[in-house]
Design an enzyme around this catalytic site. Structure first.
Site, PDB file in Angstrom:
ATOM      1  N   VAL A  11       0.827  -1.214   0.000  1.00 15.82           N
ATOM      2  CA  VAL A  11       0.000   0.000   0.000  1.00 15.82           C
ATOM      3  C   VAL A  11       0.861   1.264   0.000  1.00 15.82           C
ATOM      4  O   VAL A  11       0.670   2.159  -0.831  1.00 15.82           O
ATOM      5  CB  VAL A  11      -0.952  -0.011   1.222  1.00 15.82           C
ATOM      6  CG1 VAL A  11      -1.569   1.360   1.458  1.00 15.82           C
ATOM      7  CG2 VAL A  11      -2.044  -1.048   1.022  1.00 15.82           C
ATOM      8  N   CYS A 283      -6.124  -9.163   3.623  1.00 16.54           N
ATOM      9  CA  CYS A 283      -7.178  -8.233   4.068  1.00 16.54           C
ATOM     10  C   CYS A 283      -8.482  -8.894   4.516  1.00 16.54           C
ATOM     11  O   CYS A 283      -8.950  -8.625   5.620  1.00 16.54           O
ATOM     12  CB  CYS A 283      -7.465  -7.229   2.959  1.00 16.54           C
ATOM     13  SG  CYS A 283      -6.084  -6.101   2.689  1.00 16.54           S
TER      14      CYS A 283
HETATM   15  N1  LIG Z   1      -2.122  -5.159   0.688  1.00 15.19           N
HETATM   16  C1  LIG Z   1      -3.322  -4.754   0.316  1.00 15.19           C
HETATM   17  O1  LIG Z   1      -3.858  -5.160  -0.722  1.00 15.19           O
HETATM   18  C2  LIG Z   1      -4.081  -3.746   1.141  1.00 15.19           C
HETATM   19  C3  LIG Z   1      -5.202  -3.105   0.614  1.00 15.19           C
HETATM   20  C4  LIG Z   1      -5.871  -2.180   1.386  1.00 15.19           C
HETATM   21  C5  LIG Z   1      -5.443  -1.908   2.687  1.00 15.19           C
HETATM   22  N2  LIG Z   1      -4.364  -2.559   3.194  1.00 15.19           N
HETATM   23  C6  LIG Z   1      -3.912  -2.219   4.551  1.00 15.19           C
HETATM   24  O2  LIG Z   1      -2.771  -1.358   4.435  1.00 15.19           O
HETATM   25  C7  LIG Z   1      -1.860  -1.612   5.507  1.00 15.19           C
HETATM   26  C8  LIG Z   1      -0.494  -1.970   4.929  1.00 15.19           C
HETATM   27  O3  LIG Z   1      -0.623  -3.163   4.199  1.00 15.19           O
HETATM   28  P1  LIG Z   1       0.555  -3.711   3.261  1.00 15.19           P
HETATM   29  O4  LIG Z   1       0.000  -4.882   2.552  1.00 15.19           O
HETATM   30  O5  LIG Z   1       1.109  -2.583   2.468  1.00 15.19           O
HETATM   31  O6  LIG Z   1       1.606  -4.164   4.392  1.00 15.19           O
HETATM   32  P2  LIG Z   1       3.123  -4.611   4.205  1.00 15.19           P
HETATM   33  O7  LIG Z   1       3.390  -5.553   5.292  1.00 15.19           O
HETATM   34  O8  LIG Z   1       3.369  -4.981   2.787  1.00 15.19           O
HETATM   35  O9  LIG Z   1       3.947  -3.258   4.475  1.00 15.19           O
HETATM   36  C9  LIG Z   1       4.062  -2.641   5.714  1.00 15.19           C
HETATM   37  C10 LIG Z   1       5.419  -1.941   5.772  1.00 15.19           C
HETATM   38  O10 LIG Z   1       5.472  -1.148   6.964  1.00 15.19           O
HETATM   39  C11 LIG Z   1       6.809  -1.182   7.443  1.00 15.19           C
HETATM   40  N3  LIG Z   1       6.828  -0.760   8.852  1.00 15.19           N
HETATM   41  C12 LIG Z   1       6.408  -1.427   9.947  1.00 15.19           C
HETATM   42  N4  LIG Z   1       6.566  -0.674  11.047  1.00 15.19           N
HETATM   43  C13 LIG Z   1       7.086   0.506  10.648  1.00 15.19           C
HETATM   44  C14 LIG Z   1       7.431   1.699  11.326  1.00 15.19           C
HETATM   45  N5  LIG Z   1       7.270   1.836  12.627  1.00 15.19           N
HETATM   46  N6  LIG Z   1       7.939   2.715  10.591  1.00 15.19           N
HETATM   47  C15 LIG Z   1       8.091   2.605   9.266  1.00 15.19           C
HETATM   48  N7  LIG Z   1       7.755   1.496   8.560  1.00 15.19           N
HETATM   49  C16 LIG Z   1       7.256   0.456   9.251  1.00 15.19           C
HETATM   50  C17 LIG Z   1       7.237  -2.612   7.212  1.00 15.19           C
HETATM   51  O11 LIG Z   1       8.633  -2.757   7.214  1.00 15.19           O
HETATM   52  C18 LIG Z   1       6.610  -2.903   5.834  1.00 15.19           C
HETATM   53  O12 LIG Z   1       7.502  -2.600   4.784  1.00 15.19           O
HETATM   54  C19 LIG Z   1      -2.497  -2.722   6.333  1.00 15.19           C
HETATM   55  O13 LIG Z   1      -3.218  -2.132   7.387  1.00 15.19           O
HETATM   56  C20 LIG Z   1      -3.445  -3.396   5.374  1.00 15.19           C
HETATM   57  O14 LIG Z   1      -4.527  -4.001   6.024  1.00 15.19           O
HETATM   58  C21 LIG Z   1      -3.656  -3.460   2.450  1.00 15.19           C
END
Ligand SMILES: NC(=O)c1ccc[n+]([C@@H]2O[C@H](COP(=O)([O-])OP(=O)(O)OC[C@H]3O[C@@H](n4cnc5c(N)ncnc54)[C@H](O)[C@@H]3O)[C@@H](O)[C@H]2O)c1
Length: 453
Positions: A11, A283
């Site tokens: 995201v 999700c």
């Molecule tokens: N993946 C999807 O399709 C999707 C769609 C809609 C919403 N979401 C939501 O978006 C959010 C992120 O999902 P994602 O799939 O991108 O997750 P992800 O795990 O791919 O990415 C999260 C990132 O955050 C980083 N991180 C963690 N703690 C941190 C901090 N304190 N400071 C800086 N960086 C930090 C991690 O290293 C990682 O790179 C979640 O809440 C998810 O539910 C995801």
């Protein structure tokens, strides 16, 4: 505008690249140094079609860092896009969110900064993040932090695999805040997307009929609930067709025809009505669990959402039941899984049905071979302990197998020459977990074809 994105996962990275592409100055931050180093070298640490191309085009507006002191002080808008993985209780783990909020508070220095939850977070998290930021900022300043920042929610609806199209040409944008100033800033930020005034990238062209994007500008709690309600509705649409599918099988009806027959009703719509193994991914499982957990905090039950979850679990058991019906004994059998990612065009394995099916098969003593066009490297890194044998081609995967299960509907699996493969199998049994193959053709090719519905 100056934008900071906290978390460069599926995201955060997509959001950062797209906002840079439409003209904002974006600084993406992650605590994972290896991700940031890869990104600084122009490499994408995830598989997402065209993200690397768009990154190259947006490069002049885009920087990457691990440093909060570099990212936060100059930002007009800070997006929090860290992971919120599920815990055993069903509530999401908010540890990363809390750490991000704390670090933002420790470095906030602008005249007014909008802090936006883009992570999917339980209702009320906006206030909670605000409290953490405020406390950290006041501790640093030694005085009240009135008016230094506003909190907003901007739920993300992108789908992995088509994330750029979903971000540049969304169905809608939802922003929520209890502060008018924060909403105005987000409106300005998204204006090029809302009005579709940016030049479309050649590799992800603007859909011909794309008009202005509707904006839902609302309060914080409503924006937070919209995200959960949207995912719960999509999840239950899939579980609904799977529940009907189970009955269709008993009464001899074709679930594909049933889905088509109801989906053509414009009140229902045909999308998310594909019967099969059911949903996976980071999700739907997590967000439906969180919705049920939030409701229970208020003494409420969510029987429809709970049933959708139950039906989805049943679909995976159904694969094992069907294999048992066909092969009688799984111990010592070799089963091929085609597809490991939770859906096509991504390498994401979170809550992937393939992982759970592989585990269930191995518990029963089966040998599991698997193939995926994109996700095998990630599978090797994240699930090598399972003992699944990864094969470079579909041919090598099905060789000497007692049955093959099509788990993920990658396009290339539709195009396999099954007739040529049948002789290589110990018994040519195929379970079509996504109902995408031509059963009659496969039967003529010598297969025992079983659709999962
Ligand atoms: N993946 C999807 O399709 C999707 C769609 C809609 C919403 N979401 C939501 O978006 C959010 C992120 O999902 P994602 O799939 O991108 O997750 P992800 O795990 O791919 O990415 C999260 C990132 O955050 C980083 N991180 C963690 N703690 C941190 C901090 N304190 N400071 C800086 N960086 C930090 C991690 O290293 C990682 O790179 C979640 O809440 C998810 O539910 C995801």
């Amino acid at each position: 505008m100056n934008v900071a994105i906290i978390g460069t996962g599926y995201v955060g990275l997509t959001t950062g690249v797209c906002l840079a592409y439409i003209g904002h100055s974006v600084l993406c931050l992650d605590t994972d140094l290896s991700k940031i180093e890869a990104l600084q070298a122009g490499k994408i640490p995830i598989y997402e079609p065209h993200l690397e191309d768009l990154l190259a085009e947006a490069q002049r507006n885009l920087r990457f860092t691990t440093s909060y002191s570099e990212a936060i002080p100059d930002a007009d808008v800070v997006f929090i896009a860290v992971g919120t993985p599920p815990t055993a209780s069903g509530s999401p783990n908010l540890e990363y969110l809390s750490q991000a909020a704390q670090s933002i508070g420790e470095h906030l220095a602008g005249e007014f900064t909008v802090i936006v939850n883009k992570s999917t977070v339980p209702i009320g998290s906006g206030n909670w993040v605000g409290a953490i930021v405020r406390r950290a900022l006041e501790q640093r300043q030694g005085r009240k932090a009135n008016g230094a920042f506003g909190i907003a929610s901007n739920p993300e609806f992108l789908r992995e695999g088509v994330a750029i199209g979903d971000s540049l040409y969304p169905d809608r944008i939802v922003i929520g805040s209890d502060e008018e100033r924060a909403l105005e800033i987000l409106y300005t930020l998204y204006r090029p997307v809302l009005d579709q005034t940016f030049p479309a990238p050649v590799f992800v062209p603007r859909p011909e009929d794309k008009g202005a994007v509707p904006l839902v500008s609302t309060d914080l709690a409503s924006a937070e609930l919209i995200k959960y309600a949207a995912n719960a509705f999509l999840a239950l649409k899939i579980s609904f067709i799977n529940e009907i599918g189970q009955l269709a099988e008993r009464v001899g009806a074709d679930i594909r025809e049933v889905a088509r027959g109801i989906g053509l009703d414009s009140r229902i719509g045909s999308r998310f009505l594909s019967a099969g193994i059911g949903w996976g991914g980071s999700c739907f499982g997590k967000d439906t669990a969180a919705l049920v957990a939030t409701a229970s905090e208020y003494g409420l039950k969510m029987p429809i959402v709970e049933a959708a979850r139950e039906v989805n679990c049943r679909q995976r058991d159904h694969v094992i039941e069907k294999l048992l019906q066909e092969l009688k004994i799984l111990k010592g059998r070799t089963i091929a899984l085609l597809g490991l990612a939770f859906k096509p065009n991504t390498d994401d394995l979170r809550e992937s049905p393939a992982v759970e099916i592989a585990q269930k098969l191995m518990v029963r003593g089966a040998r599991v071979k698997a193939h995926d066009p994109i996700a095998m490297d990630r599978f090797q890194r994240e699930h090598c302990h399972l003992g699944v044998e990864l094969c470079p081609t579909v041919e090598a995967t099905v060789e000497e197998c007692d049955a093959v299960v099509l788990v993920t509907e990658w396009t290339e699996y539709r195009e396999v020459d099954w007739e040529a493969l049948a002789p290589a199998m110990r018994s040519p049994v195929i379970l079509d977990g996504r109902l995408i193959l031509d059963g009659d053709k496969l039967s003529r090719a010598g297969f025992r074809y079983i659709g999962i519905n």
